[in-house]
Design an enzyme around this catalytic site. Structure first.
Site, mmCIF file in Angstrom:
data_model
loop_
_atom_site.group_PDB
_atom_site.id
_atom_site.type_symbol
_atom_site.label_atom_id
_atom_site.label_comp_id
_atom_site.label_asym_id
_atom_site.label_seq_id
_atom_site.Cartn_x
_atom_site.Cartn_y
_atom_site.Cartn_z
ATOM 1 C CG ASN A 1 8.764 -10.721 -6.297
ATOM 2 O OD1 ASN A 1 9.489 -9.952 -5.670
ATOM 3 N ND2 ASN A 1 8.874 -10.915 -7.605
ATOM 4 C CD GLU B 1 6.806 -15.495 -11.602
ATOM 5 O OE1 GLU B 1 5.921 -15.181 -10.810
ATOM 6 O OE2 GLU B 1 7.812 -14.789 -11.784
ATOM 7 C CG HIS C 1 11.247 -12.042 -11.196
ATOM 8 N ND1 HIS C 1 10.829 -11.066 -12.063
ATOM 9 C CD2 HIS C 1 10.139 -12.492 -10.556
ATOM 10 C CE1 HIS C 1 9.506 -10.922 -11.938
ATOM 11 N NE2 HIS C 1 9.073 -11.779 -11.028
ATOM 12 N N GLY D 1 3.105 -11.445 -6.840
ATOM 13 C CA GLY D 1 3.670 -10.098 -6.866
ATOM 14 C C GLY D 1 2.668 -9.096 -6.310
ATOM 15 N N GLY D 2 1.951 -8.437 -7.194
ATOM 16 C CA GLY D 2 1.043 -7.345 -6.824
ATOM 17 C C GLY D 2 0.156 -7.647 -5.624
HETATM 18 P P1 PGA Z 1 2.244 -10.493 -10.275
HETATM 19 O O1 PGA Z 1 3.830 -10.750 -10.239
HETATM 20 O O2 PGA Z 1 1.631 -11.431 -9.251
HETATM 21 O O3 PGA Z 1 2.060 -9.071 -9.953
HETATM 22 O O4 PGA Z 1 1.801 -10.860 -11.669
HETATM 23 C C1 PGA Z 1 4.334 -12.057 -10.169
HETATM 24 C C2 PGA Z 1 5.841 -12.009 -10.249
HETATM 25 O O5 PGA Z 1 6.379 -11.145 -10.965
HETATM 26 O O6 PGA Z 1 6.521 -12.821 -9.607
#
Ligand code: PGA
Length: 265
Positions: free
Chosen positions: A10, A167, A95, A240-241
């Site tokens: 993402n 999540e 999300h 995400g990150g």
């Molecule tokens: P993150 O984000 O891996 O940066 O925690 C996950 C997401 O928001 O889908």
């Protein structure tokens, strides 16, 4: 039933087109074709079309991060699932950043799931509890309510096709340094995957429950991915990150390969 592992990046609202193209290039160099692993890149609308000309479809599928539920009409600034139909295989829906920062309601999410299916886009439905709900031990109730509401208009066959990403919102974007940060554990992920699959089974039957893919997401990186990917009932991760860094993201795909083939621990 053997479900394919699914690793979803993402990218959120990051990178201009040139930067996104370079990231894709680096990922294509590093990530091999794996027949048991599906790798999906959820990118900005702006990147979908140009990167569709560059992407190696044997390795990656493209996804949107969101879309609007009506097919067309006076909705200035919106993009509909019907407009995305030829471009993406998947779209994230619901999300937590959409729910919290853009006030997406349960009803909006339900309409988006239905619209995605109507337009041939497979939804990756994101659900999860906020920190205060977590502290009040309401996780299962929140997840139950989000799931039952989102799936009101879909058939068991559609549920079997879709993806659900659990999540825990309080654990999202906590970065790579976990000391002193809130994190969820692979056991939490396993417990919630079991809970979600039971709920699907009681509403949509065994076939849907055995087929639906359940992902874990929140601060997944190349170091912790293996433990989440090994957790019972978890079919992949939503990242995400760490998906913005090609070493990290290719490391996560590699962890999925090692998990599938029982290599190392
Ligand atoms: P993150 O984000 O891996 O940066 O925690 C996950 C997401 O928001 O889908």
């Amino acid at each position: 039933m053997k479900r394919k592992k699914l690793i979803v990046a993402n990218w959120k609202m990051n990178m201009n087109l040139q930067q996104a193209s370079i990231l894709l290039h680096r990922l294509q160099e590093r990530i091999q074709i794996h027949k048991d692993i599906e790798v999906v890149l959820a990118m900005s609308y702006l990147h979908l079309q140009p990167l569709s000309l560059q992407i190696d479809r044997r390795k990656f599928r493209q996804a949107a991060q969101n879309a609007y539920y009506d097919d067309h009409g006076p909705f200035t600034g919106e993009v509909s699932f019907s407009m995305l139909h030829d471009l993406v295989h998947y779209s994230l829906v619901g999300h937590s950043e959409r729910r919290v920062k853009f006030n997406e309601s349960l009803d909006d999410v339900r309409k988006k799931v239905a619209s995605a299916f109507r337009n041939g886009v497979t939804p990756i439905l994101c659900i999860g509890e906020q920190k205060d709900e977590h502290l009040r031990l309401e996780t299962k109730q929140v997840v139950h309510d989000q799931l039952s509401s989102a799936l009101l208009d879909v058939t068991p066959e559609e549920v079997a096709e879709m993806v659900i990403a659990y999540e825990p919102v309080w654990a999202i974007s906590n970065g790579n340094d976990y000391h002193g940060h809130d994190i969820a554990t692979p056991d939490d992920a396993k417990e919630m995957a079991t809970y979600i699959r039971h709920q699907i089974e009681s509403t949509f039957g065994k076939y849907a429950a055995n087929s639906v893919r359940i992902l874990y997401g929140a601060s997944v990186n190349s170091e912790n991915a293996r433990a989440f990917l090994d957790a019972d009932g978890i079919d992949g991760v939503l990242v995400g990150g760490a998906s913005l860094n090609y070493h990290e993201f290719s490391g996560i795909v590699n962890a999925a390969y090692r998990s599938l083939h029982g290599i190392g621990v």
